[in-house]
Enzyme design. Structure first.
Site, PDB file in Angstrom:
ATOM      1  N   SER A 198       0.798  -1.221   0.000  1.00  0.00           N
ATOM      2  CA  SER A 198       0.000   0.000   0.000  1.00  0.00           C
ATOM      3  C   SER A 198       0.841   1.287   0.000  1.00  0.00           C
ATOM      4  O   SER A 198       1.645   1.501  -0.896  1.00  0.00           O
ATOM      5  CB  SER A 198      -0.912  -0.080   1.225  1.00  0.00           C
ATOM      6  N   ASP A 257      -1.313   1.360  -3.869  1.00  0.00           N
ATOM      7  CA  ASP A 257      -2.101   0.288  -4.485  1.00  0.00           C
ATOM      8  C   ASP A 257      -3.504   0.765  -4.853  1.00  0.00           C
ATOM      9  O   ASP A 257      -4.391  -0.047  -5.155  1.00  0.00           O
ATOM     10  CB  ASP A 257      -2.158  -0.958  -3.584  1.00  0.00           C
ATOM     11  N   GLU A 268     -12.414   6.072   6.152  1.00  0.00           N
ATOM     12  CA  GLU A 268     -11.461   6.508   7.156  1.00  0.00           C
ATOM     13  C   GLU A 268     -10.990   7.894   6.728  1.00  0.00           C
ATOM     14  O   GLU A 268     -10.996   8.218   5.538  1.00  0.00           O
ATOM     15  CB  GLU A 268     -10.272   5.547   7.221  1.00  0.00           C
ATOM     16  N   ALA A 269     -10.560   8.693   7.698  1.00  0.00           N
ATOM     17  CA  ALA A 269     -10.115  10.050   7.367  1.00  0.00           C
ATOM     18  C   ALA A 269      -8.987  10.013   6.336  1.00  0.00           C
ATOM     19  O   ALA A 269      -8.856  10.897   5.486  1.00  0.00           O
ATOM     20  CB  ALA A 269      -9.656  10.765   8.631  1.00  0.00           C
ATOM     21  N   ARG A 272      -4.108   4.980  20.903  1.00  0.00           N
ATOM     22  CA  ARG A 272      -4.278   3.561  20.545  1.00  0.00           C
ATOM     23  C   ARG A 272      -2.964   2.989  20.031  1.00  0.00           C
ATOM     24  O   ARG A 272      -2.123   3.731  19.490  1.00  0.00           O
ATOM     25  CB  ARG A 272      -5.382   3.368  19.496  1.00  0.00           C
ATOM     26  N   THR A 301      -0.083  -1.435  12.544  1.00  0.00           N
ATOM     27  CA  THR A 301       0.862  -1.679  11.454  1.00  0.00           C
ATOM     28  C   THR A 301       2.310  -1.321  11.801  1.00  0.00           C
ATOM     29  O   THR A 301       3.215  -1.615  11.040  1.00  0.00           O
ATOM     30  CB  THR A 301       0.472  -0.868  10.196  1.00  0.00           C
ATOM     31  N   ARG A 335      -0.193   5.568  18.766  1.00  0.00           N
ATOM     32  CA  ARG A 335      -0.574   6.825  18.111  1.00  0.00           C
ATOM     33  C   ARG A 335      -1.398   7.689  19.067  1.00  0.00           C
ATOM     34  O   ARG A 335      -2.252   7.170  19.791  1.00  0.00           O
ATOM     35  CB  ARG A 335      -1.402   6.546  16.862  1.00  0.00           C
TER      36      ARG A 335
END
Ligand code: 16G
Ligand code: ZN
Length: 526
Positions: A64, A282, A374-375, A494, A498, A503
């Site tokens: 990605s 991607d 998602e933002a 949280r 990945t 974060r």
């Protein structure tokens, strides 16, 4: 099986001192560590297909928006969805076996657990993004698939959403479209043309696409150049160099633009109020943007896309006269101003889920029109069977017809930058809006996202769709105390799914306050 496994596993060794985990985006890491993982993932894909009576499963080799030296692999289930969550653990177990004997044991456990008939032929579609490591990883994946009797179709270079489309088409006996790249282009471009024509649109479309030097570049060019170029008065793809793999996602692409809130490299002579968009490597994410007269950068991210879609669909549904529900699904990263606008101005139900597309996708299925983004620009719209039964291309009601073609244009399997791009461009025309009108629906609250390296990110456990920490004990109370000191303050913490980090997100009424709040919360986390 044992014999072919012993033969095919030669050269595929698990690296020492690495633990693999099938996470929100499958397996993803430095490509040099992935050989064994793709081999075992190939095995699992074959088993999954056999378990599902030979239905086609997809394997996508991509990392990605990650840097060029990374790669990854994820599995796609028969209807084009992400791999069922219960199987993620099996993917993880196989990838962490450190000997052939252990691998055989684990395979036998899966076969027994699911009572898999190994005589069923498995069917697998496979594709990869433009990374340099792709061909070697493809070969190892195919070794894994060949441990069992598998029908393999290698589609070469594709965007992630194209592969999701193909898998669903391959399992749908023609009702979803032809299972080929041409089928994908045909489905999208026919729907695009019909919406344009039946609504009597005559203003041509302008867009500059930043394709992150990824696989989206040739694919969007192919789709538009070969099928719908006459509807554009200006269509240009920049950052379209997939020949030089080092350029992938470098100073360009959706993640770069969203994170840095600035134009990517290579936008020629940026003009005020021209519309631009960026894909990721991607092409499953998209964000839009423009610059103002004063050359201020204005981002139209996933939240802005959701709100535009919601306001358009609400209007359209009224005109159809149909009784259909509309809902929006976001994550905690959605800007508070967007949530407020959706629920207070548009009055649509808004649900919040944990990060990761599979969570949003699942909840969006509860509505007739389930909009999720998602933002960061990853998202799509889902349409219920109830809705699909009520719309038709032969309806005498223009709005019903338009809705029908939108269900064809929008890739309902997963977020799709190309499909999202065409949809947004048409909706802007249908609403007769430019980027500035689109952006004026609400103003984002200033926000700051920080990455904090901690000793053990697994200590950070959340509830309430990741908005509340339950562990470490007492930390949430301290965060709340800080948040309460700032007007319109909001912050949450949280563990990343990945990266080995935590974060911290904060928003507040002013830029300075959002930065101060993020810094203070980060201090509490360290
Ligand atoms: C993965 C997710 C993406 C999410 C991101 C969060 C999918 C296909 N991808 O890339 O949607 O935004 O993880 O990353 O679900 P983080 O957990 O590191 O913050
Ligand atoms: Zn992506």
């Amino acid at each position: 099986m044992e014999l072919s496994l012993k033969k095919l596993s030669q050269g595929h060794l698990k690296p020492n001192n690495v633990t693999f985990q099938y996470g929100t985006a499958g397996f993803r890491m430095k490509a040099s560590l992935l050989d064994y993982v793709v081999f075992t993932t190939g095995i699992l894909a074959a088993l999954r297909s056999k378990y599902l009576q030979g239905k086609t499963i997809g394997i996508m080799i991509t990392a990605s928006h990650n840097p060029p030296e990374d790669n990854g692999v994820k599995l796609v289930d028969p209807m084009g969805e992400m791999l069922a969550q219960t199987w993620e653990a099996h993917a993880t177990t196989l990838a962490n076996t450190s000997s052939i004997e252990a691998l055989i044991d684990e395979i036998i456990k899966i076969v027994d657990l699911f009572e898999i008939d190994l005589k069923t032929q498995s069917s697998v579609f496979i594709a990869r993004d433009s990374r340099e490591s792709g061909p070697a990883l493809l070969k190892s994946t195919i070794d894994g698939l060949n441990v069992f009797d598998s029908a393999i179709r290698d589609f070469g270079l594709l965007t992630t959403p194209q592969l999701h489309y193909l898998v669903r088409a391959g399992n749908s006996n023609g009702s979803f479209g032809h299972p080929s790249s041409e089928g994908y282009y045909a489905k999208l471009s026919i729907a695009f043309k019909q919406i344009y024509k039946i609504n009597g649109l005559n203003n041509k479309i302008s867009i500059i696409v930043d394709a992150a030097n990824g696989i989206g570049a040739p694919k969007v060019q192919e789709l538009i150049h070969d099928n719908i170029l006459e509807y554009f008065d200006h269509f240009l793809v920049v950052n379209n160099n997939i020949e030089n793999p080092r350029l992938l996602n470098y100073n360009c692409g959706a993640d770069f633009v969203k994170t840095n809130q600035k134009l990517p490299e290579n936008i020629p002579n940026p003009e005020p109020f021209n519309l631009y968009c960026s894909f990721d490597g991607d092409a499953d994410r998209i964000v839009f943007y423009y610059i103002t007269e004063e050359k201020h950068f204005q981002l139209l991210d996933g939240d802005k896309i959701s709100t535009l879609l919601a306001s358009y669909f609400i209007k359209l549904i009224k005109l159809t006269g149909l009784d259909l529900s509309v809902g929006v699904v976001q994550t905690a990263y959605a800007n508070g101003a967007s949530t407020k606008y959706l629920s207070e101005v548009l009055k649509v139900p808004v649900e919040c889920t944990p990060t990761g597309v599979k969570h949003l996708h699942h909840v969006a299925q509860n509505f007739d029109i389930g909009i999720y983004f998602e933002a960061n620009g990853h998202g799509t719209v889902l349409f219920s069977d109830n809705l699909l039964n009520k719309v038709s291309p032969t309806s005498s009601n223009l709005s019903i017809k338009t809705l029908y073609y939108l269900t064809e244009l929008i890739n309902q399997t997963v977020g799709d930058a190309i499909s999202d791009c065409l949809t947004i461009l048409l909706i802007l025309k249908l609403l007769d809006n430019g980027p500035n009108e689109w952006n004026s629906n609400y103003q984002d609250l200033p926000n700051k996202l920080l990455k904090v390296i901690v000793n053990d990110r697994n200590l950070f456990k959340t509830t309430n769709a990741e908005r509340t920490l339950v562990q470490p004990k007492g930390l949430q109370m301290k965060i709340d105390e800080k948040v309460n000191q700032y007007p319109n303050g909001r912050s949450f913490v949280r563990a990343s799914g990945t990266e080995d980090a935590v974060r911290v997100y904060a928003e507040a009424a002013t830029k300075d306050d959002s930065i101060a709040l993020a810094d203070q919360v980060a201090e509490l986390v360290k």
